[in-house]
Design a protein around this motif. Structure first.
Motif, PDB file in Angstrom:
ATOM      1  N   GLN A  61       0.088  36.657  36.752  1.00 25.07           N
ATOM      2  CA  GLN A  61       0.327  38.047  36.369  1.00 25.07           C
ATOM      3  C   GLN A  61       1.794  38.422  36.607  1.00 25.07           C
ATOM      4  N   ASP A  62       2.394  37.887  37.675  1.00 21.80           N
ATOM      5  CA  ASP A  62       3.819  38.108  37.920  1.00 21.80           C
ATOM      6  C   ASP A  62       4.663  37.505  36.796  1.00 21.80           C
ATOM      7  N   THR A  63       4.303  36.307  36.351  1.00 19.20           N
ATOM      8  CA  THR A  63       5.039  35.659  35.259  1.00 19.20           C
ATOM      9  C   THR A  63       4.908  36.464  33.977  1.00 19.20           C
ATOM     10  N   LEU A  64       3.706  36.973  33.694  1.00 17.29           N
ATOM     11  CA  LEU A  64       3.513  37.804  32.500  1.00 17.29           C
ATOM     12  C   LEU A  64       4.378  39.067  32.566  1.00 17.29           C
ATOM     13  N   ALA A  65       4.516  39.643  33.748  1.00 17.98           N
ATOM     14  CA  ALA A  65       5.364  40.831  33.906  1.00 17.98           C
ATOM     15  C   ALA A  65       6.836  40.468  33.657  1.00 17.98           C
ATOM     16  N   LEU A  66       7.268  39.302  34.151  1.00 21.48           N
ATOM     17  CA  LEU A  66       8.643  38.857  33.899  1.00 21.48           C
ATOM     18  C   LEU A  66       8.884  38.621  32.405  1.00 21.48           C
ATOM     19  N   ILE A  67       7.898  38.050  31.730  1.00 22.02           N
ATOM     20  CA  ILE A  67       8.023  37.807  30.290  1.00 22.02           C
ATOM     21  C   ILE A  67       8.173  39.141  29.561  1.00 22.02           C
ATOM     22  N   ALA A  68       7.372  40.124  29.949  1.00 20.01           N
ATOM     23  CA  ALA A  68       7.432  41.444  29.311  1.00 20.01           C
ATOM     24  C   ALA A  68       8.804  42.092  29.509  1.00 20.01           C
ATOM     25  N   LYS A  69       9.423  41.846  30.684  1.00 22.53           N
ATOM     26  CA  LYS A  69      10.747  42.417  30.978  1.00 22.53           C
ATOM     27  C   LYS A  69      11.888  41.582  30.409  1.00 22.53           C
ATOM     28  N   GLY A  70      11.590  40.341  30.008  1.00 26.21           N
ATOM     29  CA  GLY A  70      12.650  39.455  29.524  1.00 26.21           C
ATOM     30  C   GLY A  70      13.376  38.722  30.635  1.00 26.21           C
ATOM     31  N   GLY A  71      12.748  38.596  31.803  1.00 22.35           N
ATOM     32  CA  GLY A  71      13.337  37.867  32.920  1.00 22.35           C
ATOM     33  C   GLY A  71      13.852  38.810  33.987  1.00 22.35           C
ATOM     34  N   PRO A  72      14.564  38.311  34.953  1.00 22.10           N
ATOM     35  CA  PRO A  72      15.011  36.936  35.141  1.00 22.10           C
ATOM     36  C   PRO A  72      13.874  36.041  35.623  1.00 22.10           C
ATOM     37  N   TYR A  73      13.959  34.768  35.254  1.00 18.72           N
ATOM     38  CA  TYR A  73      12.910  33.812  35.568  1.00 18.72           C
ATOM     39  C   TYR A  73      13.323  32.930  36.744  1.00 18.72           C
ATOM     40  N   ASN A  90      -7.748  32.542  18.011  1.00 22.63           N
ATOM     41  CA  ASN A  90      -8.434  31.310  17.640  1.00 22.63           C
ATOM     42  C   ASN A  90      -9.681  31.166  18.510  1.00 22.63           C
ATOM     43  N   PRO A  91     -10.870  31.408  17.955  1.00 19.02           N
ATOM     44  CA  PRO A  91     -12.082  31.346  18.766  1.00 19.02           C
ATOM     45  C   PRO A  91     -12.428  29.946  19.258  1.00 19.02           C
ATOM     46  N   ALA A  92     -11.750  28.912  18.757  1.00 18.90           N
ATOM     47  CA  ALA A  92     -11.999  27.556  19.237  1.00 18.90           C
ATOM     48  C   ALA A  92     -11.340  27.313  20.593  1.00 18.90           C
ATOM     49  N   ILE A  93     -10.459  28.222  21.015  1.00 16.48           N
ATOM     50  CA  ILE A  93      -9.804  28.113  22.319  1.00 16.48           C
ATOM     51  C   ILE A  93     -10.450  29.146  23.234  1.00 16.48           C
ATOM     52  N   ALA A  94     -10.888  28.691  24.396  1.00 17.82           N
ATOM     53  CA  ALA A  94     -11.507  29.606  25.351  1.00 17.82           C
ATOM     54  C   ALA A  94     -10.529  30.713  25.722  1.00 17.82           C
ATOM     55  N   ASP A  95     -11.067  31.860  26.145  1.00 22.00           N
ATOM     56  CA  ASP A  95     -10.174  32.933  26.574  1.00 22.00           C
ATOM     57  C   ASP A  95     -10.464  33.309  28.015  1.00 22.00           C
ATOM     58  N   VAL A  96      -9.510  34.022  28.605  1.00 25.52           N
ATOM     59  CA  VAL A  96      -9.611  34.436  29.995  1.00 25.52           C
ATOM     60  C   VAL A  96      -9.036  35.847  30.114  1.00 25.52           C
ATOM     61  N   CYS A  97      -9.685  36.658  30.929  1.00 29.26           N
ATOM     62  CA  CYS A  97      -9.178  38.008  31.175  1.00 29.26           C
ATOM     63  C   CYS A  97      -7.906  37.923  32.015  1.00 29.26           C
ATOM     64  N   ARG A  98      -6.919  38.705  31.624  1.00 29.45           N
ATOM     65  CA  ARG A  98      -5.659  38.726  32.374  1.00 29.45           C
ATOM     66  C   ARG A  98      -5.918  39.035  33.849  1.00 29.45           C
ATOM     67  N   SER A  99      -6.847  39.943  34.119  1.00 29.40           N
ATOM     68  CA  SER A  99      -7.128  40.333  35.506  1.00 29.40           C
ATOM     69  C   SER A  99      -7.750  39.204  36.325  1.00 29.40           C
ATOM     70  N   LYS A 100      -8.255  38.168  35.661  1.00 29.49           N
ATOM     71  CA  LYS A 100      -8.858  37.033  36.371  1.00 29.49           C
ATOM     72  C   LYS A 100      -7.843  35.928  36.681  1.00 29.49           C
ATOM     73  N   LEU A 101      -6.635  36.057  36.144  1.00 25.68           N
ATOM     74  CA  LEU A 101      -5.597  35.057  36.414  1.00 25.68           C
ATOM     75  C   LEU A 101      -5.071  35.206  37.835  1.00 25.68           C
ATOM     76  N   PRO A 102      -4.521  34.131  38.410  1.00 26.22           N
ATOM     77  CA  PRO A 102      -3.906  34.246  39.732  1.00 26.22           C
ATOM     78  C   PRO A 102      -2.765  35.265  39.706  1.00 26.22           C
ATOM     79  N   GLY A 103      -2.482  35.864  40.843  1.00 26.12           N
ATOM     80  CA  GLY A 103      -1.410  36.855  40.940  1.00 26.12           C
ATOM     81  C   GLY A 103      -0.074  36.333  40.444  1.00 26.12           C
ATOM     82  N   GLN A 104       0.200  35.048  40.695  1.00 30.14           N
ATOM     83  CA  GLN A 104       1.466  34.474  40.251  1.00 30.14           C
ATOM     84  C   GLN A 104       1.553  34.452  38.722  1.00 30.14           C
TER      85      GLN A 104
END
Length: 164
Positions: free
Chosen positions: A85-97, A69-83
């Protein structure tokens, strides 16, 4: 005679309400790109055209990332805080959260994300150093694979571009 005038007034009000509801339904959520990019938005909206139909964020034929949706701004994953990126890695693995509420349905009540049926979006906590509670940072994912970042507890969102 006054009861007849009241009846006509009630019918007129109801007709106006039906017309307003029809216009609202035809225009979608009633929000425009300028509404979504309020003073809370941290970066300008991508593109100037209307929103595209919601689809998973994926590379185009040229291999570049295309926002859902181009009406929502986007951000590069590499520009996100480390935490985040850690959450995204947990989501990819399916947890544990780290929090029992991670993975619950995000209801999108304010319609800041593209509209979908209930249960489409899920939210995950992004740890905020120094916060005594869950803090305000979250990742919200869509069933089709799109991912969104919010640092201000759902006031604004940025779609995450995982290719940069």
């Amino acid at each position: 005679m006054t009861s007849r005038i009241r009846l006509i007034a009630v019918v007129a009000v109801l007709c106006c309400a039906v017309i307003a509801a029809a216009v609202y339904a035809l225009l979608g959520t009633g929000r425009t790109a300028s509404t979504r990019t309020s003073s809370h938005q941290t970066s300008p909206a991508a593109g100037s055209g209307g929103p595209k139909p919601s689809a998973p964020a994926k590379p185009s034929a040229s291999g570049t990332w295309v926002p859902t949706n181009p009406a929502i701004a986007d951000v590069c994953r590499s520009k996100l805080p480390g935490q985040a990126q850690d959450t995204l890695a947990l989501i990819a693995k399916g947890g544990p959260y780290p929090y029992r509420t991670d993975g619950v349905v995000f209801e999108n009540r304010e319609s800041r994300l593209p509209r979908h049926a209930g249960g489409y979006y899920h939210e995950y906590t992004v740890v905020t150093p120094g916060s005594g509670d869950r803090g305000t940072r979250r990742i919200v994912t869509g069933t089709a694979g799109e991912q969104y970042w919010t640092a201000d507890h759902y006031s604004t969102f940025q779609e995450i571009d995982s290719h940069c």
